[in-house]
Design a protein around this motif. Structure first.
Motif, PDB file in Angstrom:
ATOM      1  N   LEU A   9     -98.592  -0.702 -97.801  1.00 36.99           N
ATOM      2  CA  LEU A   9     -98.060   0.177 -98.829  1.00 36.99           C
ATOM      3  C   LEU A   9     -96.538   0.124 -98.831  1.00 36.99           C
ATOM      4  O   LEU A   9     -95.890   0.123 -99.871  1.00 36.99           O
ATOM      5  N   ALA A  12     -95.173  -2.667-100.548  1.00 40.93           N
ATOM      6  CA  ALA A  12     -95.368  -2.604-102.000  1.00 40.93           C
ATOM      7  C   ALA A  12     -94.096  -2.147-102.687  1.00 40.93           C
ATOM      8  O   ALA A  12     -93.841  -2.484-103.844  1.00 40.93           O
ATOM      9  N   LEU A  16     -92.593  -3.284-106.290  1.00 41.76           N
ATOM     10  CA  LEU A  16     -92.505  -2.409-107.462  1.00 41.76           C
ATOM     11  C   LEU A  16     -91.083  -2.361-107.996  1.00 41.76           C
ATOM     12  O   LEU A  16     -90.838  -2.396-109.205  1.00 41.76           O
ATOM     13  N   THR A 282     -99.026  -2.742-111.715  1.00 44.66           N
ATOM     14  CA  THR A 282     -98.697  -3.482-110.505  1.00 44.66           C
ATOM     15  C   THR A 282     -99.203  -2.742-109.281  1.00 44.66           C
ATOM     16  O   THR A 282     -99.766  -3.332-108.357  1.00 44.66           O
ATOM     17  N   PHE A 283     -99.009  -1.437-109.293  1.00 47.66           N
ATOM     18  CA  PHE A 283     -99.486  -0.628-108.185  1.00 47.66           C
ATOM     19  C   PHE A 283    -100.995  -0.777-108.031  1.00 47.66           C
ATOM     20  O   PHE A 283    -101.511  -0.909-106.926  1.00 47.66           O
TER      21      PHE A 283
END
Lengths: 306, 310, 535
Positions: A9, A12, A16, A282-283
């Motif tokens: 995460l 990520a 993002l 995207t998430f």
């Protein structure tokens, strides 16, 4: 496991950020301005100037970008220029519909793809192989809007079994799910087939056969277990491609999901909405990846992450 | 598991090999064997062979389009608007009275170009970046892979749309847009192969001798990726063709009056109920060409599979 | 796979199925008379007509203005009393006194009073509202000052008593009454609109008007539903509910109609389908047609060489065979236009000379202007839209030597470039917002607007006259002036090429009765009067 998920995460975040930066740069380079677009045919030049000033659209780019990031970190993605509503509200409303569409499409792709792959592997180079693989591959070979149109024509107009467009109930989702799912089925079929082929050549399968066990149970119990792995990994990529495919499917079948919102946002240079939708999409893809990795480890106990 | 035979065969000119002449002979024998083996296995897959034939057939049509097409694909003839398929126009005419068969034939060129060029460019970008990333590791790897992650995480159609809006809608820009959107997956594949190959002994040996990095990448690592890349290339072509069709649907693909199949379908669909031949036939053609590439690519993968494992 | 894992997966699958079912809403069985139509290809942004310049369909059905334009004969319209039952205009054209109808109810039960009119106009001109349509009231005395923040309210609007409101203009402005019939001039209720704040026009319950329908639900990108208002002053509508769907794809729209999932199909979506509908046994009796008070035209951008030479522009006018386009692409459903004012507009001149199709003359003019071998140019289109006219005009122009390339821009780039005055030649249609020549002349050729529409027309004399015409009080004198200006702009200055005025065709399901095309042939129209008779 938890540490692994947490690390993923964390990684990520730069992705993002990168995605939002690319959008910001591209949308600023693209000619056209959202305010003028709001007016369409009835342009009042002075009113346009006034609005641009009030919306700070003439501030330098980096100021606007940092303001956006700052707000985003507080959970505020701004208000859509065109749809006049908070971006988060729009996305949260549209998401369930895309989710249902994507899930049902995925389910359909498994229903078509996995058996096709199995049959094709078991009876390699036979007519059945070609036929079932061909069927699965047809989905990957037709533009989604074309197959969607044909479906509408045949099943809605000519046969009257299903409604043409909308989303007011289960039957409205059937055609879009089939059309969208079919386009993934080919990939699933391929994957199932190749991993099954690989596994079938393994020693322990031969052993099972040598032991005198019948072919089908052998395949099911031993081979299939191991072939599921690649399918699970492909789930992550499926999320991305289904999201992409949903753009067109939602347009053709009149489903107000994320795909529609994203396309509309690009067309109206609606920066807040576009940032929101792309970051959201995207998430989702990243989450899909993480889920796939976790499921992978779950199914195959040999694989463990630090 | 590397298949040593295949490795050696493609590295005939490797600087490591001192016994050039001897190896050449036996290598050539082996190379013939491999080729024979490959072709024989391939022939078993009948539909892949059919696919190959279709591809060649369509390529020929694309090349000889001006000689085959009965009419000028751009010729407007309003009196013949929407004629049904008949003796004059085998597939009928469209809203401007243009002969659809001629447009389909010329459209083959465009579809082939759209299939081949962006895929090729994205392959080159993907290969170079993948090699660099896998071989050098460290910071290079980190940066390249993050960028690839970002490109991959983006819904590809959206990214292509935004690029097309930025550059303006034209055929050339479609090539650019599709190339940009597709290189990331390829670079990932090349990178992972490079990573596994890097650990192999003959690479260590080459480095020890002092072979330059670039040579190692080009002569030792890259050739081993070729089977995989061939399959990837073939299987990526249909995706490019379909992406262009989707872009045309969204209005940012090829522009009228270009006879691109994707454009013909998306423009023709509004007449689906009264003149279905305008959009059905180009659609069928897209179906055929993509199925052909898909079957051929799958057949190729089946056949090259033993050489692709690491 | 062991039992535990199997259970896990089957539970997951069950959950998925439950989610799917949960999203299937309960369909209420009802005997409501419902009219379903295609609202638009995109979401409407807002139902507040002060805050949008194009999403007028819903506002036209949930609000009313002081006056209304009604069709009294095919192609003829007149201003009839709406919320105002009578009015007086002072001789100098500066003071308008409106006597409001008594007993008109808003959707929230409040009664219409002059104070609501005062509130509506002040709201539009309040800079905090950020209204887009301020041009509709800015000729009122004190309006501009209010917009600039120099005043708190619009000086020129006075409440004389509960049902009388008086509006004083800055200078005489003859189009004023016609303008008040346009959608942006809808009257709001002070109480409801103030309470709603920024949610007015976004949340259905808070969007209150006097119209025959009230907005009851709005699903973004999907549909907007209105229901009949029982206390409408003209009598309750004969339809209980109207559902406006958002359908981005034309082919889908068409199929929805053929499948009877929508009740009306606007042929503007797919003009090429008109012959199909006219010739089909099933649909030919269901076609409703009305003239459009509008002109299809080609804009010539005089800031791009060599279009600044009037001979080149005149050559363009002669090079296009408009009749063949009208006949072949539009199936003859319309008439050629030769000026600026279309048929049905006050001031229309039926005796205008026809612009002749004469390619030889075009070539002569080009040679005279110094382009014996023609030149290269561009036509701009919005990508994704059908560009049939352009694709036909292209070879016509090539015939006289003007080689045009069709340049495709997406809509944001297109509108942005147009506003900057840099858009190359383009074609479009303009239908009257209100029944007055000013809506055409001022929009395209006035100094203020001509650059923003990429015409860049430059004739100071004519442009001053356009402004003066707004102040002339005597209708005959005004019309005479407009007709003279029309000839100058189109014949002498060749500032644009008028093509034709097309009829607007709709196809309706058999159960729809009394569907009439609006006075100006717009797609956005009031549906009051439609009846649904289910067999």
């Amino acid at each position: 496991m938890a540490k692994f998920i947490f690390k993923r995460l964390l990684s990520a975040i730069p992705i993002l950020l990168g995605v939002s930066l690319i959008i910001f740069i591209l949308l600023n380079v693209v000619p056209g301005d959202p305010i003028t677009l709001m007016f369409k045919e009835h342009i009042y030049p002075e009113v346009i100037e006034r609005l641009r000033r009030e919306m700070h659209l003439d501030d330098p780019a980096y100021i606007r970008y940092f303001r956006f990031i700052w707000d985003a970190l507080h959970g505020n993605f701004g208000i859509s220029y065109k749809l006049n509503r908070p971006v988060t509200y729009l996305l949260l409303n549209a998401f369930p519909r895309t989710l249902v569409l994507a899930l049902s499409a995925a389910v359909f792709s498994w229903i078509v793809g996995i058996p096709a792959g199995i049959l094709s592997a078991v009876k390699q180079y036979s007519i059945e192989d070609y036929f079932f693989m061909g069927f699965a591959l047809c989905g990957v070979s037709m533009p989604v809007f074309w197959s969607g149109l044909l479906f509408q024509y045949i099943f809605a107009l000519k046969l009257g079994w299903l409604p043409v467009a909308g989303y007011a109930g289960v039957k409205y989702y059937i055609m879009p799910a089939i059309v969208l799912g079919w386009s993934s089925a080919g990939t699933i079929a391929r994957l199932t087939r190749s991993s099954l082929l690989e596994v079938m050549q393994n020693d322990y399968i031969r052993t099972a056969r040598a032991k005198g066990l019948r072919e089908l149970p052998v395949i099911f119990r031993h081979a299939l277990k191991n072939s599921i792995l690649p399918v699970v990994t492909i789930m992550a990529i499926q999320v991305a491609s289904l999201l992409s495919g949903s753009i067109i499917t939602e347009s053709v079948f009149g489903i107000p999901g994320i795909g529609r919102i994203a396309v509309g946002a690009i067309q109206s240079r609606d920066m807040p909405l576009l940032q929101g939708s792309v970051i959201f999409a995207t998430f989702l893809v990243i989450i899909g990846n993480i889920i796939a990795d976790v499921a992978y480890a779950f199914i195959d106990p040999r694989i463990r992450y630090d | 598991m590397i298949d040593g035979r295949y490795n050696k065969i493609l590295n005939v000119n490797s600087e490591i090999n001192k016994n050039n002449i001897e190896l050449k002979e036996s290598d050539e024998l082996r190379r013939d064997n491999v080729l024979k083996e490959v072709t024989n296995t391939f022939k078993k897959n009948k539909i892949a062979v059919i696919g190959l034939f279709f591809i060649i057939f369509l390529l020929l049509i694309a090349i000889f389009a001006p000689y085959i097409a009965p009419y000028d694909p751009y010729a407007v003839n309003l009196d013949l608007q929407f004629s049904k398929p008949n003796i004059r126009n085998w597939v009928g005419t469209d809203v401007f009275g243009r002969d659809i068969l001629s447009r389909i034939i010329f459209g083959t060129r465009i579809s082939m170009l759209i299939g081949l060029i962006p895929t090729f460019i994205s392959m080159i970008i993907g290969i170079i970046l993948g090699l660099l990333s896998g071989y050098y590791g460290g910071k290079t790897d980190f940066i390249i892979m993050r960028i690839a992650d970002i490109v991959l995480a983006f819904p590809s159609l959206l990214l292509a749309m935004v690029i097309m809006y930025t550059l303006g809608a034209s055929l050339l820009n479609i090539f650019i847009a599709l190339s940009i959107v597709r290189w990331a997956g390829i670079s990932r594949v090349v990178r992972s192969q490079t990573l596994s190959l890097k650990k192999m002994e003959f690479i260590e040996a080459s480095k020890a001798i002092g072979v330059k990095n670039w040579n190692i990448m080009w002569r030792h690592i890259f050739p081993n990726c070729i089977p995989n890349l061939l399959v990837l290339f073939t299987l990526n072509i249909p995706g490019a063709i379909l992406s262009e069709a989707s872009l045309s649907f969204l209005g940012v693909g090829a522009q009228p009056p270009t006879p691109s199949w994707g454009l013909m379908i998306s423009r023709g669909k509004e007449f689906l109920l009264s003149a279905p031949w305008v959009s059905i036939f180009p659609g069928v053609l897209i179906l055929i060409i993509t199925l052909a590439f898909n079957f051929f690519g799958d057949g190729l993968r089946d056949v090259l599979d033993p050489y692709m494992k690491y | 796979m062991n039992k535990r894992r199997f259970k896990f997966f089957s539970v997951m699958v069950l959950c998925l199925m439950l989610i799917l079912i949960a999203f299937c809403p309960i369909q209420a069985a009802n005997k409501e008379r419902v009219f379903t139509y295609i609202l638009d290809t995109e979401d409407q942004e807002t139902a507040d007509p002060q805050m949008t310049t194009w999403a007028y369909t819903i506002p036209m059905n949930i609000f009313d203005g002081l006056v209304r334009a009604d069709t009294i004969a095919p192609g003829q319209s007149d201003l009839v009393p709406a919320l105002a039952e009578s009015w007086e205009i002072s001789d100098d054209g500066l003071v308008y006194t409106f006597h409001l109808r008594k007993g008109v109810k808003f959707h929230n039960g409040e009664e219409l009073e002059a104070d609501d009119v005062l509130f509506t106009i002040n709201r539009m001109m309040d800079p905090k509202t950020k209204a887009l349509n301020t041009d509709f009231y800015d000729m009122i005395k004190g309006a501009k000052e209010c917009l600039n923040g120099e005043a708190d309210s619009v000086e020129g609007v006075k409440v004389l008593d509960d049902y009388t409101v008086q509006i004083t203009l800055e200078e005489a402005f003859s189009p004023f009454l016609a303008l008040l019939a346009a959608p942006p001039c809808a009257i709001f209720n002070r109480k409801a609109t103030t309470e709603a704040g920024s949610n007015f026009g976004l949340i259905p319950k808070k969007t209150i008007g006097t119209g025959p329908f009230k907005l009851t639900s709005w699903t973004v990108n999907e549909e907007m539903t209105v229901e009949a208002f029982d206390d409408y002053y003209r009598g309750r509508a004969k339809v209980d509910k109207m559902v406006g769907k958002i359908i981005p794809d034309i082919a889908t729209a068409r199929m929805l109609f053929e499948n009877a999932e929508v009740d009306v199909f606007d042929c503007d979506f797919a003009r090429s389908q008109i012959p199909y509908f006219l010739e089909s046994e099933k649909w030919s009796k269901q076609v409703v047609s009305g003239p459009r008070v509008g002109v299809f035209y080609y804009c010539i951008n005089e800031s791009i060489k060599p279009w600044d030479d009037v001979r080149v522009r005149k050559a363009f006018q002669c090079a296009v065979d408009r009749k063949i386009i009208l006949d072949k692409i539009y199936h003859g459903q319309g008439i050629l236009a030769n000026g600026i004012m279309p048929k049905g507009l006050v001031g229309y001149n039926p005796d205008l000379e026809e612009i002749q199709y004469d390619p030889e003359k075009a070539k002569e003019l080009l040679t005279e202007a110094g382009y014996p071998n023609g030149f290269d140019s561009e036509i701009a289109i919005i990508s994704g839209t059908t560009s049939t006219r352009d694709e036909l005009v292209q070879p016509m122009l090539a015939n006289v030597g003007i080689r045009v390339k069709i340049k495709s821009l997406d809509s944001a780039a297109y509108y942005g470039t147009r506003r900057e005055g840099k858009l190359p030649m383009y074609t479009n249609v303009w239908s009257a917002d209100f029944n007055d020549p000013d809506n055409f002349f001022y929009t395209f050729f006035s100094k203020k607007n001509t650059a923003a529409r990429s015409f860049n027309y430059n004739n100071p004399e004519v442009q001053d006259e356009i402004l003066r015409a707004r102040r002339i009080v005597d209708p005959k004198e005004r019309i005479a002036l407009y007709q003279e200006l029309e000839k100058k702009i189109v014949y002498e200055d060749a500032a644009w090429l008028p093509l034709f005025s097309l009829d607007h065709l709709f196809v309706v399901q058999p159960k729809v009765k009394n569907f009439k095309v609006a006075w100006n042939g717009w797609s956005s129209m009031p549906f009051y009067g439609i009846e649904i008779i289910d067999k």
